[in-house]
Design an enzyme around this catalytic site. Structure first.
Site, PDB file in Angstrom:
ATOM      1  N   ASP A   1       0.867  -1.171   0.000  1.00 18.90           N
ATOM      2  CA  ASP A   1       0.000   0.000   0.000  1.00 18.90           C
ATOM      3  C   ASP A   1       0.907   1.225   0.000  1.00 18.90           C
ATOM      4  O   ASP A   1       1.563   1.514   0.996  1.00 18.90           O
ATOM      5  CB  ASP A   1      -0.902  -0.003   1.234  1.00 18.90           C
ATOM      6  CG  ASP A   1      -1.812   1.197   1.318  1.00 18.90           C
ATOM      7  OD1 ASP A   1      -1.733   2.089   0.431  1.00 18.90           O
ATOM      8  OD2 ASP A   1      -2.597   1.279   2.283  1.00 18.90           O
TER       9      ASP A   1
ATOM     10  N   ASN B   1       4.113   4.739 -10.387  1.00 21.69           N
ATOM     11  CA  ASN B   1       2.984   4.646 -11.300  1.00 21.69           C
ATOM     12  C   ASN B   1       1.615   4.589 -10.633  1.00 21.69           C
ATOM     13  O   ASN B   1       0.612   4.917 -11.259  1.00 21.69           O
ATOM     14  CB  ASN B   1       3.183   3.394 -12.179  1.00 21.69           C
ATOM     15  CG  ASN B   1       1.973   3.040 -12.990  1.00 21.69           C
ATOM     16  OD1 ASN B   1       1.545   3.792 -13.863  1.00 21.69           O
ATOM     17  ND2 ASN B   1       1.400   1.873 -12.711  1.00 21.69           N
TER      18      ASN B   1
ATOM     19  N   TYR C   1      -8.028  14.955  -9.594  1.00 20.82           N
ATOM     20  CA  TYR C   1      -6.986  14.325 -10.400  1.00 20.82           C
ATOM     21  C   TYR C   1      -6.006  15.370 -10.931  1.00 20.82           C
ATOM     22  O   TYR C   1      -4.782  15.205 -10.837  1.00 20.82           O
ATOM     23  CB  TYR C   1      -7.643  13.580 -11.560  1.00 20.82           C
ATOM     24  CG  TYR C   1      -6.706  12.777 -12.427  1.00 20.82           C
ATOM     25  CD1 TYR C   1      -6.131  11.602 -11.967  1.00 20.82           C
ATOM     26  CD2 TYR C   1      -6.424  13.179 -13.735  1.00 20.82           C
ATOM     27  CE1 TYR C   1      -5.303  10.842 -12.769  1.00 20.82           C
ATOM     28  CE2 TYR C   1      -5.591  12.425 -14.551  1.00 20.82           C
ATOM     29  CZ  TYR C   1      -5.033  11.262 -14.063  1.00 20.82           C
ATOM     30  OH  TYR C   1      -4.200  10.514 -14.870  1.00 20.82           O
TER      31      TYR C   1
ATOM     32  N   LYS D   1      -2.019  15.691 -10.074  1.00 20.39           N
ATOM     33  CA  LYS D   1      -1.046  15.490 -11.142  1.00 20.39           C
ATOM     34  C   LYS D   1      -0.174  16.725 -11.357  1.00 20.39           C
ATOM     35  O   LYS D   1       0.993  16.609 -11.746  1.00 20.39           O
ATOM     36  CB  LYS D   1      -1.749  15.077 -12.436  1.00 20.39           C
ATOM     37  CG  LYS D   1      -2.349  13.672 -12.360  1.00 20.39           C
ATOM     38  CD  LYS D   1      -1.291  12.624 -11.994  1.00 20.39           C
ATOM     39  CE  LYS D   1      -1.838  11.221 -11.970  1.00 20.39           C
ATOM     40  NZ  LYS D   1      -0.808  10.199 -11.671  1.00 20.39           N
TER      41      LYS D   1
END
Length: 254
Positions: free
Chosen positions: A64, A91, A157, A161
């Site tokens: 995790d 990733n 998101y 990012k």
């Protein structure tokens, strides 16, 4: 999975988070086929084992990434098995809810932030410490073209990012004295499950309010780009790399 006690010092080793599916899986399989040692990390052991396909150079470590101690243990296990790590493909990530900010709950934000930012920082921290002790290494952070141009209703998101962009630049700068290189990899519309999260396969919402089915490209082609960056000597740095499906809405998202 059996573990060989022998270590081939000429063989490079990569740690891949989020290796159980999508671009993580495609990259892991490609690098294994190219002769890399691959350490596969993710939350679900069964999907990691499906990726590894019992390859003798694969090491499955359920992890995790939001748990900093678990990530430290991941790198310790990688070092114990293979001697050292050369590359981290950072990733693991989620798209999160497709909503505007007024519809984003604090709990939803925390979940996306924990995986996309805290998880990425945990993995980068462990990798950076390992690389300092072993003469350098390369960190490839999976960003997104949303780190450059937002998609409609992607605030959580997009913000996380954009954080990956800052993380990558900081790693590249602070890593200079130690031969640590960092790349922000911004991928647009690989044919993966992530596209289902914002409807790209059935018609993604555009700034105009229309929905269109957007072009995609195979995961394996993105994996080839990652393998290229991973294989570069440390005398070369790629700070940022963008790869998208040809013709997809990107500049201005329209």
């Amino acid at each position: 999975m059996s573990q060989s006690p022998q270590i081939n010092e000429a063989t490079r080793t990569v740690v891949i988070t989020g290796a159980g599916s999508g671009i993580g899986r495609a990259t892991a399989r490609l690098l294994l086929s190219q002769g890399w040692n691959v350490v596969l990390a993710g939350r679900t052991k069964s999907t990691l084992e499906e990726t590894a396909q019992s390859h003798p150079s694969a090491l499955v470590i359920p992890t995790d990434v939001t748990d900093a101690s678990a990530v430290d243990e991941l790198f310790s296990a990688a070092q114990q098995r293979f001697g050292s790590v050369d590359v981290l493909f950072n990733n693991a990530g989620v798209f999160g809810p497709s909503v505007s900010i007024d519809q984003l709950s604090p709990e939803q934000w925390d979940q996306v932030c924990q995986i996309n930012l805290t998880g990425a920082i945990n993995a980068a921290r462990s990798a950076f410490a390992h690389f300092k002790a072993h003469g350098g290494g390369r960190i490839i952070n999976n960003g997104s073209i949303s780190a450059q141009v937002p998609r409609v209703n992607s605030v959580a998101y997009t913000v996380t990012k954009h954080g990956i962009a800052g993380l990558t630049k900081a790693l590249e700068l602070d890593g200079r004295p130690y031969q640590i290189r960092a790349t922000q990899l911004d991928i647009g519309n690989t044919a993966s499950d992530l596209l289902d999260d914002f409807g790209a396969n059935d018609g993604a919402l555009q700034p105009s309010g229309q929905r269109i089915v957007e072009p995609t490209f195979p995961l394996e082609q993105a994996a080839e780009a990652i393998a290229y960056i991973a294989g570069l000597p440390l005398g070369t740095s790629i700070n940022q790399f963008t790869i998208t499906a040809g013709g997809m809405p990107y500049i201005g998202r329209g």
